[in-house]
Write a protein that holds these residues in place. Structure first.
Motif, short mmCIF file in Angstrom:
data_model
loop_
_atom_site.label_atom_id
_atom_site.label_comp_id
_atom_site.label_asym_id
_atom_site.label_seq_id
_atom_site.Cartn_x
_atom_site.Cartn_y
_atom_site.Cartn_z
N ALA A 169 0.75 -1.35 -0.18
CA ALA A 169 0.21 -0.11 -0.06
C ALA A 169 0.90 1.21 0.12
O ALA A 169 0.76 2.35 0.82
N GLU B 87 -3.74 0.98 3.67
CA GLU B 87 -4.32 -0.35 3.58
C GLU B 87 -5.61 -0.54 3.16
O GLU B 87 -6.05 -1.20 2.53
N THR B 88 -6.19 0.24 3.85
CA THR B 88 -7.84 0.48 3.47
C THR B 88 -8.01 1.09 2.12
O THR B 88 -8.98 0.23 1.28
N LYS C 67 -6.08 0.80 -0.54
CA LYS C 67 -5.64 -0.57 -1.27
C LYS C 67 -6.58 -1.48 -1.53
O LYS C 67 -6.87 -2.11 -2.60
N THR C 68 -7.19 -1.82 -0.33
CA THR C 68 -8.11 -2.89 -0.43
C THR C 68 -9.50 -2.42 -0.94
O THR C 68 -10.01 -3.01 -1.72
N LEU D 145 -8.68 -2.63 -4.83
CA LEU D 145 -8.68 -3.99 -5.18
C LEU D 145 -10.16 -4.46 -5.47
O LEU D 145 -10.42 -5.11 -6.44
N LEU D 146 -10.85 -4.27 -4.45
CA LEU D 146 -12.28 -4.63 -4.50
C LEU D 146 -12.83 -4.33 -5.62
O LEU D 146 -13.80 -4.87 -6.38
N CYS E 100 -19.10 -1.22 0.66
CA CYS E 100 -18.12 -1.26 1.65
C CYS E 100 -18.39 -0.15 2.47
O CYS E 100 -18.90 0.89 2.34
N ASP F 34 -16.39 2.06 6.25
CA ASP F 34 -15.13 2.06 7.14
C ASP F 34 -15.42 2.14 8.51
O ASP F 34 -16.68 2.39 8.68
N VAL G 177 -13.83 -7.31 7.61
CA VAL G 177 -12.37 -7.53 7.45
C VAL G 177 -11.71 -6.67 8.46
O VAL G 177 -11.91 -5.34 8.45
N VAL H 288 -9.11 -4.88 8.59
CA VAL H 288 -8.21 -4.00 8.16
C VAL H 288 -8.32 -2.55 8.35
O VAL H 288 -9.45 -2.12 8.42
#
Length: 209
Positions: A12, A38-39, A41-42, A45-46, A156, A158, A197, A199
Motif C-alpha cells: 500500500a 491499507e484500507t 488499497k483494499t 482492489l475490491l 463497503c 469504514d 475484514v 483491515v
C-alpha cells in the motif's frame, strides 16, 4: 517493523499526492480521519475485482479514498462522491485533479440522505459503494445503497470496528451503538453476503445478491 508498516511498505505504497493529503487537512484544520493506506488499497482492489464502472462514495473529506477508488475505474468509468461541506469537497476536488482522476469524479455537496434520494429519483445505479460518513446514519445509508446497487455490486463501509469499541459492551456512545446496529443489519440482511475484514479500523464488505 510492525505488521501495519510491513503491509504498507509492500502492498500500500502512497504516491506524492496521497502522502500530501494528511498535511493538507492539518493546514486547513480539517479532521484527520482519512482511511489508512491499507484500507485505500483494499478498496482499490475490491473495485477492480468486481470491474466497477460506476462508483458511489458517501463522505469525501480530502479525497484520499476518492483517489484510490477512482484509480480503479476503467476508461469511461465514473465516481460520484457525496460530501456535506463545500470546503471539504473543494479540497477533495483539488486533490483528485492533482492525482489525474478529476475528470472521472463528480462531487455533490449537501446532506447525504437528500443526495442519495436524488440519485434514486434519477434512476442511478452503481457497481460499488463506499460508506464513510456520519456513523449515526450508517444503517440508513446501507438501505439506500442497496436500493442504488446493481445485482452483484459491492458495498463497503469504514470504521466497522471503531477502534475495537464495538466489542466493549460497556461502551454506549451513540457512534459505537450506531456501528453495532449497522454491523448487525449487514450480517442479517438476506439481500447481502457480508464479512467484516479487520483491515484499518474495520472494513465491512458486502455483495448484493
Amino acid at each position: 517493523m510492525d505488521q501495519v508498516r510491513y503491509i504498507r511498505s509492500l502492498f500500500a505504497r502512497e504516491d506524492e499526492v496521497l502522502r500530501s493529503i494528511e498535511g493538507g487537512l492539518a493546514e486547513r484544520k480539517m479532521p484527520q480521519i482519512s482511511v489508512p493506506p491499507e484500507t485505500g488499497k483494499t478498496l482499490y482492489l475490491l473495485a477492480k475485482i468486481c470491474s466497477a464502472r460506476r462508483i458511489l462514495e458517501i463522505g469525501a473529506l480530502g479525497g484520499y479514498s476518492t483517489i484510490w477508488l477512482a484509480r480503479a475505474l476503467p476508461p469511461g468509468g465514473r465516481l460520484i462522491s457525496l460530501e456535506l461541506k463545500e470546503e471539504h469537497a473543494s479540497f477533495a476536488r483539488e486533490n483528485a485533479n492533482r492525482a489525474g482522476v478529476g475528470k472521472q469524479v463528480e462531487f455533490r455537496v449537501g446532506d447525504a440522505t437528500e443526495l442519495l434520494a436524488a440519485l434514486e429519483n434519477e434512476g442511478a445505479s452503481f457497481d460499488f459503494v463506499f460508506i464513510d460518513a456520519d456513523k449515526e446514519r450508517y444503517v440508513d445509508y446501507l438501505e439506500r445503497s442497496i436500493r442504488l446497487a446493481r445485482t452483484g455490486a459491492v458495498i463497503c463501509a469504514d470504521n466497522a470496528l471503531r477502534g475495537g469499541r464495538v466489542c466493549d459492551e460497556s461502551d454506549r456512545r451513540p457512534s459505537t451503538e450506531a456501528i453495532r446496529r449497522f454491523n448487525e443489519a449487514l450480517s442479517r440482511d438476506p439481500r447481502l453476503e457480508s464479512m467484516l475484514v479487520p483491515v484499518g479500523d474495520g472494513l465491512a464488505v458486502a455483495r448484493v445478491r
